[in-house]
Design a protein around this motif. Structure first.
Motif, mmCIF file in Angstrom:
data_model
loop_
_atom_site.group_PDB
_atom_site.id
_atom_site.type_symbol
_atom_site.label_atom_id
_atom_site.label_comp_id
_atom_site.label_asym_id
_atom_site.label_seq_id
_atom_site.Cartn_x
_atom_site.Cartn_y
_atom_site.Cartn_z
ATOM 1 N N ASP A 10 33.714 -0.634 40.585
ATOM 2 C CA ASP A 10 34.535 -1.066 39.451
ATOM 3 C C ASP A 10 35.723 -1.910 39.885
ATOM 4 O OD1 ASP A 10 32.848 0.055 37.678
ATOM 5 O OD2 ASP A 10 34.043 1.860 37.307
ATOM 6 N N ALA A 11 36.312 -1.534 41.014
ATOM 7 C CA ALA A 11 37.461 -2.301 41.500
ATOM 8 C C ALA A 11 37.033 -3.723 41.853
ATOM 9 C CB ALA A 11 38.081 -1.611 42.724
ATOM 10 N N VAL A 12 35.861 -3.845 42.459
ATOM 11 C CA VAL A 12 35.345 -5.168 42.810
ATOM 12 C C VAL A 12 35.046 -5.966 41.543
ATOM 13 C CG1 VAL A 12 33.385 -6.371 43.824
ATOM 14 C CG2 VAL A 12 34.438 -4.468 45.036
ATOM 15 N N LEU A 13 34.460 -5.283 40.566
ATOM 16 C CA LEU A 13 34.162 -5.941 39.296
ATOM 17 C C LEU A 13 35.445 -6.437 38.622
ATOM 18 C CD1 LEU A 13 31.396 -6.467 38.394
ATOM 19 C CD2 LEU A 13 31.300 -4.238 37.274
ATOM 20 N N ASP A 14 36.494 -5.651 38.734
ATOM 21 C CA ASP A 14 37.777 -6.080 38.174
ATOM 22 C C ASP A 14 38.246 -7.380 38.820
ATOM 23 O OD1 ASP A 14 38.004 -4.063 36.366
ATOM 24 O OD2 ASP A 14 39.225 -2.765 37.634
ATOM 25 N N ARG A 15 38.046 -7.473 40.133
ATOM 26 C CA ARG A 15 38.456 -8.714 40.802
ATOM 27 C C ARG A 15 37.565 -9.877 40.366
ATOM 28 N NH1 ARG A 15 38.405 -6.186 46.506
ATOM 29 N NH2 ARG A 15 38.608 -4.209 45.408
ATOM 30 N N ALA A 16 36.293 -9.585 40.143
ATOM 31 C CA ALA A 16 35.381 -10.642 39.666
ATOM 32 C C ALA A 16 35.823 -11.138 38.292
ATOM 33 C CB ALA A 16 33.954 -10.119 39.618
ATOM 34 N N ILE A 17 36.224 -10.204 37.441
ATOM 35 C CA ILE A 17 36.733 -10.592 36.120
ATOM 36 C C ILE A 17 37.849 -11.610 36.274
ATOM 37 C CG2 ILE A 17 38.117 -9.757 34.169
ATOM 38 C CD1 ILE A 17 36.536 -7.152 34.299
ATOM 39 N N GLU A 18 38.783 -11.272 37.157
ATOM 40 C CA GLU A 18 39.956 -12.137 37.334
ATOM 41 C C GLU A 18 39.535 -13.554 37.754
ATOM 42 O OE1 GLU A 18 43.375 -11.402 35.930
ATOM 43 O OE2 GLU A 18 42.083 -9.713 36.512
ATOM 44 N N VAL A 19 38.608 -13.646 38.683
ATOM 45 C CA VAL A 19 38.199 -14.960 39.194
ATOM 46 C C VAL A 19 37.460 -15.758 38.121
ATOM 47 C CG1 VAL A 19 36.936 -16.169 40.993
ATOM 48 C CG2 VAL A 19 38.026 -13.995 41.507
ATOM 49 N N PHE A 20 36.458 -15.126 37.488
ATOM 50 C CA PHE A 20 35.703 -15.825 36.442
ATOM 51 C C PHE A 20 36.615 -16.202 35.274
ATOM 52 C CE2 PHE A 20 31.590 -13.842 38.033
ATOM 53 C CZ PHE A 20 31.011 -15.045 38.370
ATOM 54 N N TRP A 21 37.511 -15.325 34.947
ATOM 55 C CA TRP A 21 38.443 -15.566 33.843
ATOM 56 C C TRP A 21 39.281 -16.801 34.138
ATOM 57 C CZ3 TRP A 21 42.064 -11.125 31.700
ATOM 58 C CH2 TRP A 21 42.554 -11.510 30.453
ATOM 59 N N ASP A 22 39.731 -16.885 35.379
ATOM 60 C CA ASP A 22 40.620 -17.975 35.760
ATOM 61 C C ASP A 22 39.872 -19.297 35.885
ATOM 62 O OD1 ASP A 22 42.975 -19.262 36.687
ATOM 63 O OD2 ASP A 22 42.243 -19.067 38.734
ATOM 64 N N ARG A 23 38.718 -19.271 36.563
ATOM 65 C CA ARG A 23 38.071 -20.550 36.886
ATOM 66 C C ARG A 23 36.822 -20.844 36.074
ATOM 67 N NH1 ARG A 23 38.672 -20.002 43.486
ATOM 68 N NH2 ARG A 23 40.003 -18.168 43.321
ATOM 69 N N GLY A 24 36.391 -19.903 35.250
ATOM 70 C CA GLY A 24 35.169 -20.131 34.475
ATOM 71 C C GLY A 24 33.930 -19.861 35.304
#
Lengths: 192, 192
Positions: A10-24
Motif C-alpha cells: 500500500d505504501a508503494v501504491l501511495d507513491r505511485a498515486i503521487e507520481v501518476f497524479w503529478d505527471r499523468g
DNA sequence: CCTGTAATTGACCGATTGTTCCAGAAAGGC
DNA sequence: GCCTTTCTGGAACAATCGGTCAATTACAGG
C-alpha cells in the motif's frame, strides 16, 4: 514459504498515486516509477503487473483511500451550512495546491477516459458516488423540510456534482480563493 | 524566392489540432504527426519548430479558428432563451462526440497546464474570454431589465463559465443528452 | 539558360520507452 | 543442514522517442 517482500504494497501504491497524479499516465515512465517507488523493476512487475495495471490499481486506491474530500461535513449539520462547509473545504484545498493540481480522477478522466474503458468506468463510478452522496443528503433535507420542491433532488445532486467538476478546471485558470468562493456562492444560492 | 511549400500551413495545423486533441501531448509522437500531417519530418520542424511549439500553435489556432462554440446565439435573442440555446447547442455537441472528447482547451489544461506555463496562459485566456462574453451579455441584460440585482454580473459570468467547464467533465461520465440537459436546467434556473 | 534560396526526402542520431531474462539472495518447511 | 519458493538487482531487449544531417529537388529572379 519463499522470501518475503521488502516493501509494503500500500505504501508503494501511495507513491505511485503521487507520481501518476503529478505527471499523468503517458507522462510517467517506468524508470520514473522505479525511482519514486523505491523498489526494483522486477518487483514492480511481479507485484503490480504492467504500467497500465499499476495505473488502474493506483486509481482504485486513490478513490478508496486517498481521496480526502470531507464528505462528513455534509452530515454533521443542516444542509446549507453543510454544503457551504464542504465546498469551502474543497475550494481551499484547490487554492492551496501549489501547481493547480486537481482531483486525480479528473486528471485520469481527461487524459485516459476516451482511450481506456477501465479508466472511463472508474470515472463513471466516481461521478455516481458523488451524485449518490449529494442525493442522500438532499433527500434527508427534503424530508426535514430544509428545501422546497422546485427542483428534483436527483437533478440538484447532478448539478452540484457538475459544479464541483467545474471548479477543478476553473482552479487551473484562477487559483484564487476569493474567485472560487464567488462561484460557490452563486452555485449554492440556488438552494435559497 | 526559393522552392515554395507544397502544403497549406493552416490546413496542416488543423490536422495537428485533431491529433493532439485526440491523443494529448504526451500521447502523440512526432511519427504520428508526420503521418497525420502528410508532410515530411524536416518540413514539420522547419515550419512549426519542435513538438511543444507545434502544440502551442495548434492550441492557438484551435482557440481562434476551430472552436465552434456558437456564442452568436447569445446576442440574437433575449438573455434567457439565448443562454438556453447556447447551452443546449454545447450539450448536444458533447453528446454527439463519439468518444466523449471535450473542448481541446480543457484537455490541454488538464494534461499540460500544471507543467507548462504557456499552456496555462492559454487556458487562462480562454477562461477570461468566456467570462467576458457572459459578462458583456449579462450587463446588457441588466441594462434592459432582463435580470434583477441579486447577483453581481461578474459573479454570474464566472458561475456560467464554471458550469460549462463542469459539463466537459460530466459528459465524459454520462454522454447522455437528457442527463446533461437536466444539469443545464438547474444551472440556468438561477436567472429566474 | 544559370544561380541562389528554400523545401523535400530519408537516413540517421543517441536517448528513452515498456518489458523481460537471469543469476543470486533471503526466507520457510523439512 | 538442504530444498523449495519467492523476491531482488542489474543487465539486456527490441522498439520507439524527439530531433538533426546532408543530399536532392524545385521554384524565383537575373
Amino acid at each position: 514459504m519463499g522470501r518475503p517482500k521488502e516493501f509494503e504494497r500500500d505504501a508503494v501504491l501511495d507513491r505511485a498515486i503521487e507520481v501518476f497524479w503529478d505527471r499523468g499516465y503517458d507522462g510517467t515512465s517506468m524508470a520514473d516509477l522505479v525511482e519514486a517507488l523505491g523498489i526494483g523493476r522486477q518487483s514492480l512487475y511481479d507485484t503490480f503487473g504492467d504500467k497500465r495495471s499499476l495505473y488502474l490499481l493506483a486509481l482504485d486506491r486513490y478513490r478508496s483511500e486517498r481521496n480526502t474530500t470531507p464528505w462528513h461535513l455534509l452530515d454533521e449539520q443542516p444542509l446549507r451550512p453543510g454544503l457551504r462547509a464542504l465546498f469551502t473545504a474543497i475550494v481551499d484545498w484547490m487554492a492551496d495546491e501549489p501547481d493547480g493540481r486537481s482531483c486525480m480522477m479528473v486528471c485520469a478522466a481527461a487524459e485516459r477516459a476516451p482511450h481506456d474503458r477501465e479508466v472511463e468506468r472508474r470515472f463513471c463510478a466516481n461521478t455516481e458516488q458523488m451524485e449518490r452522496r449529494f442525493t442522500a443528503r438532499l433527500e434527508r433535507a427534503r424530508a426535514d423540510g430544509e428545501i422546497g420542491g422546485q427542483h428534483d433532488v436527483t437533478a440538484l445532486a447532478r448539478y452540484l456534482t457538475n459544479a464541483l467538476y467545474g471548479l477543478n478546471l476553473t482552479a487551473k485558470a484562477r487559483r484564487d480563493r476569493a474567485y472560487l468562493h464567488q462561484i460557490v456562492d452563486v452555485t449554492l444560492s440556488i438552494l435559497g
